[in-house]
Design an enzyme around this catalytic site. Structure first.
Site, PDB file in Angstrom:
ATOM      1  N   LYS A 146      -3.002  10.041  -3.405  1.00 28.03           N
ATOM      2  CA  LYS A 146      -2.681   8.641  -3.108  1.00 28.03           C
ATOM      3  C   LYS A 146      -1.643   8.102  -4.102  1.00 28.03           C
ATOM      4  O   LYS A 146      -0.703   7.394  -3.716  1.00 28.03           O
ATOM      5  CB  LYS A 146      -3.974   7.812  -3.157  1.00 28.03           C
ATOM      6  CG  LYS A 146      -3.796   6.318  -3.011  1.00 28.03           C
ATOM      7  CD  LYS A 146      -3.235   5.926  -1.671  1.00 28.03           C
ATOM      8  CE  LYS A 146      -2.900   4.431  -1.639  1.00 28.03           C
ATOM      9  NZ  LYS A 146      -2.061   4.075  -0.499  1.00 28.03           N
ATOM     10  N   LYS A 197       0.325  -1.641 -10.062  1.00 27.23           N
ATOM     11  CA  LYS A 197      -0.844  -0.895 -10.578  1.00 27.23           C
ATOM     12  C   LYS A 197      -0.714   0.586 -10.230  1.00 27.23           C
ATOM     13  O   LYS A 197      -0.952   1.471 -11.059  1.00 27.23           O
ATOM     14  CB  LYS A 197      -2.110  -1.510  -9.971  1.00 27.23           C
ATOM     15  CG  LYS A 197      -3.428  -0.820 -10.247  1.00 27.23           C
ATOM     16  CD  LYS A 197      -4.028  -0.062  -9.069  1.00 27.23           C
ATOM     17  CE  LYS A 197      -4.176  -0.815  -7.784  1.00 27.23           C
ATOM     18  NZ  LYS A 197      -4.734  -0.006  -6.671  1.00 27.23           N
TER      19      LYS A 197
HETATM   20  N1  LIG Z   1      -3.110  -3.914   1.009  1.00 25.65           N
HETATM   21  C1  LIG Z   1      -2.674  -2.679   1.288  1.00 25.65           C
HETATM   22  O1  LIG Z   1      -1.696  -2.485   2.045  1.00 25.65           O
HETATM   23  C2  LIG Z   1      -3.352  -1.473   0.729  1.00 25.65           C
HETATM   24  C3  LIG Z   1      -4.162  -1.526  -0.375  1.00 25.65           C
HETATM   25  N2  LIG Z   1      -4.734  -0.379  -0.854  1.00 25.65           N
HETATM   26  C4  LIG Z   1      -5.612  -0.388  -2.012  1.00 25.65           C
HETATM   27  O2  LIG Z   1      -6.853  -0.868  -1.542  1.00 25.65           O
HETATM   28  C5  LIG Z   1      -7.507  -1.647  -2.547  1.00 25.65           C
HETATM   29  C6  LIG Z   1      -7.766  -3.046  -2.004  1.00 25.65           C
HETATM   30  O3  LIG Z   1      -6.536  -3.597  -1.621  1.00 25.65           O
HETATM   31  P1  LIG Z   1      -6.433  -5.017  -0.892  1.00 25.65           P
HETATM   32  O4  LIG Z   1      -7.517  -5.177   0.083  1.00 25.65           O
HETATM   33  O5  LIG Z   1      -5.036  -5.130  -0.456  1.00 25.65           O
HETATM   34  O6  LIG Z   1      -6.667  -5.972  -2.126  1.00 25.65           O
HETATM   35  P2  LIG Z   1      -7.205  -7.452  -2.222  1.00 25.65           P
HETATM   36  O7  LIG Z   1      -6.657  -7.936  -3.504  1.00 25.65           O
HETATM   37  O8  LIG Z   1      -6.941  -8.209  -0.975  1.00 25.65           O
HETATM   38  O9  LIG Z   1      -8.788  -7.247  -2.333  1.00 25.65           O
HETATM   39  C7  LIG Z   1      -9.354  -6.771  -3.515  1.00 25.65           C
HETATM   40  C8  LIG Z   1     -10.859  -6.736  -3.376  1.00 25.65           C
HETATM   41  O10 LIG Z   1     -11.413  -6.351  -4.635  1.00 25.65           O
HETATM   42  C9  LIG Z   1     -12.364  -7.344  -5.037  1.00 25.65           C
HETATM   43  N3  LIG Z   1     -12.414  -7.437  -6.480  1.00 25.65           N
HETATM   44  C10 LIG Z   1     -11.388  -7.605  -7.347  1.00 25.65           C
HETATM   45  N4  LIG Z   1     -11.827  -7.618  -8.617  1.00 25.65           N
HETATM   46  C11 LIG Z   1     -13.185  -7.490  -8.564  1.00 25.65           C
HETATM   47  C12 LIG Z   1     -14.209  -7.432  -9.537  1.00 25.65           C
HETATM   48  N5  LIG Z   1     -13.936  -7.491 -10.856  1.00 25.65           N
HETATM   49  N6  LIG Z   1     -15.468  -7.289  -9.117  1.00 25.65           N
HETATM   50  C13 LIG Z   1     -15.761  -7.209  -7.799  1.00 25.65           C
HETATM   51  N7  LIG Z   1     -14.833  -7.250  -6.814  1.00 25.65           N
HETATM   52  C14 LIG Z   1     -13.554  -7.381  -7.190  1.00 25.65           C
HETATM   53  C15 LIG Z   1     -11.880  -8.617  -4.398  1.00 25.65           C
HETATM   54  O11 LIG Z   1     -12.906  -9.566  -4.369  1.00 25.65           O
HETATM   55  P3  LIG Z   1     -12.575 -11.148  -4.261  1.00 25.65           P
HETATM   56  O12 LIG Z   1     -12.385 -11.414  -2.803  1.00 25.65           O
HETATM   57  O13 LIG Z   1     -13.763 -11.822  -4.847  1.00 25.65           O
HETATM   58  O14 LIG Z   1     -11.330 -11.386  -5.062  1.00 25.65           O
HETATM   59  C16 LIG Z   1     -11.473  -8.099  -3.035  1.00 25.65           C
HETATM   60  O15 LIG Z   1     -12.600  -7.895  -2.222  1.00 25.65           O
HETATM   61  C17 LIG Z   1      -6.578  -1.591  -3.757  1.00 25.65           C
HETATM   62  O16 LIG Z   1      -6.994  -0.543  -4.572  1.00 25.65           O
HETATM   63  C18 LIG Z   1      -5.220  -1.300  -3.137  1.00 25.65           C
HETATM   64  O17 LIG Z   1      -4.360  -0.656  -4.051  1.00 25.65           O
HETATM   65  C19 LIG Z   1      -4.558   0.827  -0.231  1.00 25.65           C
HETATM   66  C20 LIG Z   1      -3.783   0.922   0.871  1.00 25.65           C
HETATM   67  C21 LIG Z   1      -3.085  -0.211   1.419  1.00 25.65           C
HETATM   68  O1  LIG Z   2      -1.466   1.438  -0.933  1.00 29.60           O
HETATM   69  C1  LIG Z   2      -0.807   0.893  -0.059  1.00 29.60           C
HETATM   70  C2  LIG Z   2      -0.118   1.670   0.949  1.00 29.60           C
HETATM   71  C3  LIG Z   2       0.625   0.849   1.945  1.00 29.60           C
HETATM   72  C4  LIG Z   2       1.136   1.739   3.034  1.00 29.60           C
HETATM   73  O2  LIG Z   2       0.840   2.934   3.074  1.00 29.60           O
HETATM   74  O3  LIG Z   2       1.856   1.197   3.889  1.00 29.60           O
END
Ligand SMILES: NC(=O)C1=CN([C@@H]2O[C@H](COP(=O)(O)OP(=O)(O)OC[C@H]3O[C@@H](n4cnc5c(N)ncnc54)[C@H](OP(=O)(O)O)[C@@H]3O)[C@@H](O)[C@H]2O)C=CC1
Ligand SMILES: O=CCCC(=O)O
Length: 347
Positions: free
Chosen positions: A223, A291
């Protein structure tokens, strides 16, 4: 490192055409039943030959977690959710999800629990902290972490979960908000092969394909390599858009030219037009892309591999973050190249 497994035998699994067909198929599959977890399912007598569907948990309902959980509910999965900010559970509860007030309670009440969390720290807190998943785990249960974290974090979580007698699978995803909504994610899994097989029908509901890559750490590494390339591509594309404009070309035409050639990528055609208008509707938050570049630099450091292009891209994302673009889409990295910020940086 263990050699990566990518045989066509189990690399690609396509969804059936509708969720109802999918879930009916899944629930009829002998591997998708609570029996596989050796769980005592109910105090009620069971009808001979009828298997009780597994109870599934989902932790972390952000941009990605919410649509993934929603697809599980729509497919008929018995889902229990938790999110740090409780209000993000409301829509899913309306759709039929159950709610528990801590990761520990979700894990304790479910056979298999997924987590989609922001970063290594939150993944560790939720898995191993006070009221964390590990406290609710035990033999016969499974934990599938789909967050993007580094190899060491994933191995640490694996150790905590395995010490309870439960199984662990890391399964970070390629694909963003829209593929998550459409059930078209790509899972990069590694860890317990039995849990991979058991979770497969659920992964198939949320994704279009899945790779099993062997030992824990290989999914995280894959990843990070993919997102390292993506982050550099976006930074380079940003430079191209701005340079084309500066020399009097129409950046819209640049996007069209790219779309017809060898360097075409969906990312350019979907994000290019809004970048030209300085609009960055968030699909993948810029803070998460930075990150991932930071974690990729750590991965490269661990094997003394030089990645100067990714290192330069990382600096650009850091500049964009420092100017308030953390929660915008990662395509907002183009802002860091604009004259106003270049001048600020040079002062
Ligand atoms: N968005 C994208 O296109 C993609 C993202 N990812 C990865 O997936 C993961 C999630 O991404 P995404 O959904 O976009 O991120 P968001 O920022 O939208 O969501 C993050 C989530 O993590 C929770 N969170 C953050 N800090 C804490 C903590 N200290 N304790 C408990 N819960 C916590 C948040 O809770 P709260 O709602 O309370 O803030 C929320 O549910 C990341 O690792 C990202 O790199 C992977 C592929 C694609
Ligand atoms: O981690 C995020 C990936 C976003 C993507 O694959 O388009």
């Amino acid at each position: 490192m263990t050699s990566l497994v990518n045989s066509s035998h189990f690399a690609i699994h396509r969804l059936p055409s509708s969720f109802s067909t999918a879930i009916a198929t899944h629930f009829n599959s002998p591997r998708f039943s609570r029996h596989i977890f050796n769980v005592s399912v109910s105090s009620q007598p069971q009808q001979q030959g009828i298997e009780t569907p597994p109870r599934v948990g989902f932790l972390g309902l952000g941009i990605m977690g919410s649509p993934m959980a929603q697809n599980l509910i729509k497919a008929g999965v018995d889902l229990t959710v938790w999110n740090r900010t409780k209000s993000k559970c409301d829509a899913l509860i309306t759709l039929g999800a159950k709610y528990k007030s801590s990761p520990e309670e979700v894990a304790a009440s479910c056979d298999l629990t997924f987590a989609m969390l922001a970063d290594p720290q939150s993944a560790m807190d939720v898995a191993c902290g006070k009221y964390g998943v590990a406290n609710g785990m035990g033999p016969g249960k499974g934990y599938v972490d789909v967050s993007t974290v580094d190899v060491d974090t994933s191995k640490l979580i694996n150790g905590h979960i395995k010490s309870t007698g439960a199984l662990f699978l890391e399964a970070p995803v390629s694909g963003s908000k829209k593929p998550a909504e459409d059930g078209q994610l790509i899972f990069l899994t590694a860890g317990d092969r039995n849990l991979y097989e058991t979770a497969a029908p659920l992964l198939d509901i949320m994704g279009k394909s899945k790779f099993y890559l062997g030992d824990v750490g290989n999914g995280a590494a894959m990843k990070l390599v993919v997102n390292m390339i993506m982050g550099s591509m976006m930074a380079s594309f940003s430079e191209g858009l701005l340079l084309s404009e500066k020399v009097g070309l129409d950046p819209k035409v640049l996007v069209e030219v790219i779309s017809q050639g060898a360097i075409n990528a969906p990312m350019y055609t979907t994000k290019g037009p809004s970048m030209i208008k300085s609009h960055y509707p968030t699909a993948f938050p810029l803070k998460h892309q930075q990150k991932d570049l930071r974690l990729a630099l750590g991965l490269a450091e661990s094997v003394s591999q030089s990645i100067p292009i990714a290192a330069a891209a990382n600096e650009l994302y850091k500049v964009a973050k420092s100017h308030g673009y953390s929660d915008e889409d990662f395509s907002a990295v183009i802002e860091a190249l604009k004259t106003k910020f270049q001048n600020t940086e040079n002062q």
